[in-house]
Design an enzyme around this catalytic site. Structure first.
Site, PDB file in Angstrom:
ATOM      1  N   ASP A  14       0.779  -1.301   0.068  1.00 17.97           N
ATOM      2  CA  ASP A  14      -0.122   0.007  -0.084  1.00 17.97           C
ATOM      3  C   ASP A  14       0.844   1.363   0.077  1.00 17.97           C
ATOM      4  OD1 ASP A  14      -2.472  -1.198  -0.288  1.00 17.97           O
ATOM      5  OD2 ASP A  14      -2.601  -1.517   1.987  1.00 17.97           O
ATOM      6  N   ARG A  93       2.194   3.082  15.919  1.00 18.92           N
ATOM      7  CA  ARG A  93       1.981   4.118  14.945  1.00 18.92           C
ATOM      8  C   ARG A  93       2.268   5.477  15.548  1.00 18.92           C
ATOM      9  NH1 ARG A  93       2.295   0.661  12.340  1.00 18.92           N
ATOM     10  NH2 ARG A  93       1.210  -0.194  10.684  1.00 18.92           N
ATOM     11  N   ASP A 122      -5.325   1.672  11.734  1.00 19.24           N
ATOM     12  CA  ASP A 122      -3.873   2.263  11.710  1.00 19.24           C
ATOM     13  C   ASP A 122      -4.090   4.050  11.080  1.00 19.24           C
ATOM     14  OD1 ASP A 122      -2.243   0.479  12.750  1.00 19.24           O
ATOM     15  OD2 ASP A 122      -2.193  -0.363  10.804  1.00 19.24           O
ATOM     16  N   SER A 172      -1.726  -9.270   4.722  1.00 18.95           N
ATOM     17  CA  SER A 172      -1.330  -7.879   4.973  1.00 18.95           C
ATOM     18  C   SER A 172      -0.589  -7.962   6.355  1.00 18.95           C
ATOM     19  CB  SER A 172      -2.577  -6.891   5.070  1.00 18.95           C
ATOM     20  OG  SER A 172      -2.104  -5.943   5.814  1.00 18.95           O
TER      21      SER A 172
HETATM   22  N1  ARG Z   1      -5.667  -5.260  13.821  1.00 17.89           N
HETATM   23  C1  ARG Z   1      -4.303  -4.760  14.473  1.00 17.89           C
HETATM   24  C2  ARG Z   1      -4.498  -3.247  14.757  1.00 17.89           C
HETATM   25  O1  ARG Z   1      -5.517  -2.681  14.621  1.00 17.89           O
HETATM   26  C3  ARG Z   1      -3.239  -5.111  13.318  1.00 17.89           C
HETATM   27  C4  ARG Z   1      -3.127  -3.882  12.351  1.00 17.89           C
HETATM   28  C5  ARG Z   1      -2.185  -4.078  11.283  1.00 17.89           C
HETATM   29  N2  ARG Z   1      -1.603  -3.231  10.407  1.00 17.89           N
HETATM   30  C6  ARG Z   1      -1.418  -3.234   9.099  1.00 17.89           C
HETATM   31  N3  ARG Z   1      -1.361  -2.131   8.398  1.00 17.89           N
HETATM   32  N4  ARG Z   1      -1.455  -4.277   8.615  1.00 17.89           N
HETATM   33  O2  ARG Z   1      -3.504  -2.981  15.612  1.00 17.89           O
END
Ligand code: ARG
Length: 397
Positions: A14, A93, A122, A172
């Site tokens: 992405d 993040r 995120d 992902s």
């Molecule tokens: N569901 C998890 C969270 O919200 C993992 C997120 C993973 N992020 C990603 N960009 N693949 O913290």
């Protein structure tokens, strides 16, 4: 003058597509890869980013800052979202945002960008953090705003000659020092068992050692400071336990989780180091926290986890709860023995100079300081309300 945009760049599908997209929109793109312990091939990421059209791609080393500023707080808070997820992405993040804002200031950029979709958490974490740290900057989120499905992003990457790693065409993935997250592909069906190829940090059943291994983890005021009598840095401790636990196949979490944006999603996590440390930390708290404090703290831990999961890292409540939690850790100093066996990590011992465990009170042996006569009188008062109530029930409560 072309507008400068600073992008939080992971090197994945992405964000790589985002670079080219922004360039096509007329932006001069500066990509920032924040090293939060993901052990990537950073040279390869820089090359991919440049190939996608970035003007600069820089790698910012934030491992120590991530460990000291974020993981220590998560550890003392025993932070597990919905009781299971140590918030690998949720903790990273805001740390990444700090670096992106720093670079944006350095370059005098007016725009910051991220490559998140509209369905995930995120985007929430990035944007809320940007709003606090740099409310004057414009935020762009091309993948979300163009409502780009994974297939479309993959097609664009192919069209633009952006090579994506094989694993990211199926899943992902997000990774850092605290663990690895896996979503999408076959996992979208919650009935489907996790395929072995979804895992990278934890050994499959047939490859786990059959002999158990033990480590002694030392804590000072709630924070891990050493292994087996050797003082070690926190990143080093997390990595060692991640590798050890991972070899035993410990630390796999398969959960249905409630996202901030209202969606239930199926998530896989590989978090051997994080879960080992939280487990050990809790065991030391069991030994050193006074009863009422021990009963009250978990309510605030859950609130802390919700806040961090929801992108409120820079908000005042998170900081206030941290102050409370910090004050509970004064006596959480000591050692915990962890035993690894195939698929498990168990606390098998704990000790502390600050221990509230008193053998002369606890023992069932003869050398007993507990006054049994006190117990008899105490129980007459303790049970009195029920005795009175039961008498009013006419003998049949
Ligand atoms: N569901 C998890 C969270 O919200 C993992 C997120 C993973 N992020 C990603 N960009 N693949 O913290």
């Amino acid at each position: 003058m072309t507008e400068r945009a600073v992008l939080a760049y992971s090197g994945g599908l992405d964000t790589s597509v985002t670079i080219r997209w922004l360039v096509d929109q007329g932006f001069e793109v500066h990509a920032v890869v924040v090293d939060v312990g993901q052990q990537d091939d950073f040279a390869g990421l820089v090359e991919r980013g440049m190939h996608a059209g970035a003007t600069t791609v820089r790698v910012a080393d934030a491992v120590d800052r991530f460990a000291a500023g974020y993981l220590t707080r998560a550890i003392v808070a025993n932070a597990l979202y919905e009781g299971a997820y140590p918030m690998v992405s949720g903790l990273a993040r805001p740390c990444i945002t700090e670096e992106v804002v720093r670079v944006a200031r350095e370059l005098g950029a007016g725009t910051v960008a991220h490559g998140c979709t509209g369905k995930g958490n995120d985007q929430v974490r990035f944007e809320v953090s940007f709003m606090v740290l740099a409310p004057d900057l414009r935020i762009v989120a091309p993948i979300r705003d163009a409502n780009m499905a994974r297939e479309k992003a993959l097609a664009l990457a192919a069209e633009w000659g952006i090579a994506v790693p094989a694993v990211s065409s199926t899943y992902s993935v997000d990774e850092n020092l605290w663990g690895r997250t896996v979503e999408c592909g076959p996992l979208e069906d919650p009935w489907v068992a996790p395929p072995e190829d979804a895992f990278a940090r934890t050994a499959p059943p047939e490859a786990r050692p059959s002999e158990p291994a033990e480590v002694v983890l030392a804590f000072e005021r709630g924070v891990p400071v050493g292994i087996d009598g050797e003082p070690r840095s926190l990143p080093d401790i997390v990595r060692s336990l991640d590798v050890l636990g991972g070899a035993y196949g410990f630390g796999r979490v398969d959960m249905i989780e409630n996202r901030r944006v209202g969606i239930k999603s199926r998530e896989l996590y590989e978090v051997p180091g994080a879960l080992s440390i939280i487990r050990a930390h809790r065991a030391l708290e069991d030994l050193t926290l006074e009863r009422d404090l021990a009963h009250h703290k978990p309510a605030l831990e859950a609130r802390w986890a919700d806040l961090v999961y929801d992108g409120q890292w820079f908000g005042p409540l998170r900081a206030a709860i941290d102050a409370y939690i910090g004050s509970t850790q004064r006596d959480v100093t000591g050692e915990v023995r962890l035993r690894y066996e195939p698929g498990s990590c168990t606390v098998v011992g704990r000790r502390s100079d600050r221990s509230l465990y008193d053998l002369s009170l606890a023992t069932y042996g003869g050398d007993d300081a507990f006054d049994h006569a006190d117990a008899a009188g105490y129980l007459r008062l303790y049970g009195l309300p029920l005795k009175v109530w039961a008498a009013r029930q006419g003998g049949s409560p």
